[in-house]
Design an enzyme around this catalytic site. Sequence first.
Site, mmCIF file in Angstrom:
data_model
loop_
_atom_site.group_PDB
_atom_site.id
_atom_site.type_symbol
_atom_site.label_atom_id
_atom_site.label_comp_id
_atom_site.label_asym_id
_atom_site.label_seq_id
_atom_site.Cartn_x
_atom_site.Cartn_y
_atom_site.Cartn_z
ATOM 1 N N ARG A 92 -16.219 -4.134 13.389
ATOM 2 C CA ARG A 92 -16.054 -3.335 11.698
ATOM 3 C C ARG A 92 -16.587 -1.818 11.328
ATOM 4 N NH1 ARG A 92 -18.183 -6.919 8.206
ATOM 5 N NH2 ARG A 92 -19.266 -5.546 7.682
ATOM 6 N N TYR A 145 2.483 10.206 -3.629
ATOM 7 C CA TYR A 145 3.555 8.557 -2.875
ATOM 8 C C TYR A 145 3.314 6.797 -4.390
ATOM 9 C CZ TYR A 145 4.438 4.947 0.696
ATOM 10 O OH TYR A 145 4.663 3.859 1.346
ATOM 11 N N ASP A 226 -4.096 14.399 -0.276
ATOM 12 C CA ASP A 226 -2.795 14.024 1.009
ATOM 13 C C ASP A 226 -1.760 14.778 1.905
ATOM 14 O OD1 ASP A 226 -1.008 12.253 2.165
ATOM 15 O OD2 ASP A 226 -1.108 11.087 1.100
ATOM 16 N N LYS A 251 2.779 8.991 10.621
ATOM 17 C CA LYS A 251 3.591 9.591 10.197
ATOM 18 C C LYS A 251 3.479 10.559 11.265
ATOM 19 C CE LYS A 251 4.882 8.046 6.530
ATOM 20 N NZ LYS A 251 4.612 7.015 5.954
#
Length: 437
Positions: A92, A145, A226, A251
């Site tokens: 983790r 977004y 971003d 992306k």
Amino acid sequence: MPKSNDTEAGLTGVSARRRPKQDVLEVGGRRLQPATLMMGHGYDPALSEGALKPPVFLTSTFAFESAAAGKRHFEQLTGLRAGEAEGLVYSRFNGPGQEILEGRLSIWDGGEDALAFSSGMSAIATLLLTHVRPGDTIVHSAPLYAATETLIGKVLARLGVHWRDFPAGASQAEIEAVLSSAGTSRVPLVFLESPSNPTNTLVDIEAVRAACDAVFPGARPLIAIDNTFLGPLWQRPLRHGADLVVYSLTKYVGGHSDLVAGAVVGAAATIAPIRAMRNTIGTITDPHSAWMLLRSLETLELRMSRAGENAAKVCEMLRSHPAVERVGYLSFLAEGSSQADIYRRHCSGAGSTFSLYLKGGEAEAFAFLDALRIAKLAVSLGGTETLASHPAAMTHLSVPADRKAALAITDNLVRISIGIENADDLIADFEQALAGR
Ligand SMILES: Cc1ncc(COP(=O)(O)O)c(C=O)c1O
């Protein structure tokens, strides 16, 4: 570790423990470029039976050499002891593939360090959770977004976090006014997205930095951006005053529409608290996706360059087509406009994602989309294949009508992400789809 945020000042990212002795960073006095470093940086085949490529380490936990070593690792993990982790503890927190990936990701933007996440949204959520407290105000560029807007405007709002926004493209004075309007509320973070989706409007990062310095002298908020639409090839925001660069790796970086992942890149001290939050909530990417991303990074520059060249050719055709009202493509910004000025200062390419406004309305847009033979009808961007979608009826369906109008999300708008197919084939596809409406 280099002191600067700029790749050109040096290299970074991979912890000293994993940095192979023979890692070649320069040859004959020439510093190697990211495209070259993506093939091997941070990986020592000798540590994995000579395997040329890093194996996928499917393990949830790591065995300590001794009890004392385990204690040391935990001291570093929990911040009781300064310095880089000497060993891995639990998946983790991190794993070999993710560490190599983070080292290579940081190279493109010239950050000292990077963190890989299970999605772009988990990267953004972890970053925001790291920094906000009830009563704080997040200042952001608009639009963002949709899921980022929901996270800030609805989820964090429930926890007592306020927000204020300024339009992407705002001047320094306008940004200063919005920052000042937070009043006595603490502003820990300014969150930007540039270019914004789906309007393709650029944010002036330098103006945001200057505004933050002016309004909060000596104690300015962190600036995160971003950079999914133009990064990491065509825009490097750390050079223009941002502190943290955020990605949906789903992306361009993943680039094959076959995985979901995210990242944050920045200076080591800025990344450290976000890493601690990621350790707590477990938003790291999994070993298999990390391996796929390492593979994708080897062709990143090739893919993005080709997609960018294809988009330039396709947009040139579309711009003069009689069925087209307007093409929202960064290379077509009006000379002398403030957007063209930001583009000149911040960007090295126009990308391959753009807005196409057709003559007519929804019926004409749908007929065009349904007639496409090569381009696929899907949301997302940055993959090897060309995608087309209708924001008003798809990604932005739930946005209120007045906000849609303000953002120019009209019924005749089609959003296109150009891939790496043959450009003339794509042009033939768009021409036949426009002719058949
Ligand atoms: C600009 C931008 N940021 C963040 C995200 C979220 O990324 P992910 O889908 O990997 O969570 C997206 C997804 O489309 C995006 O377009």
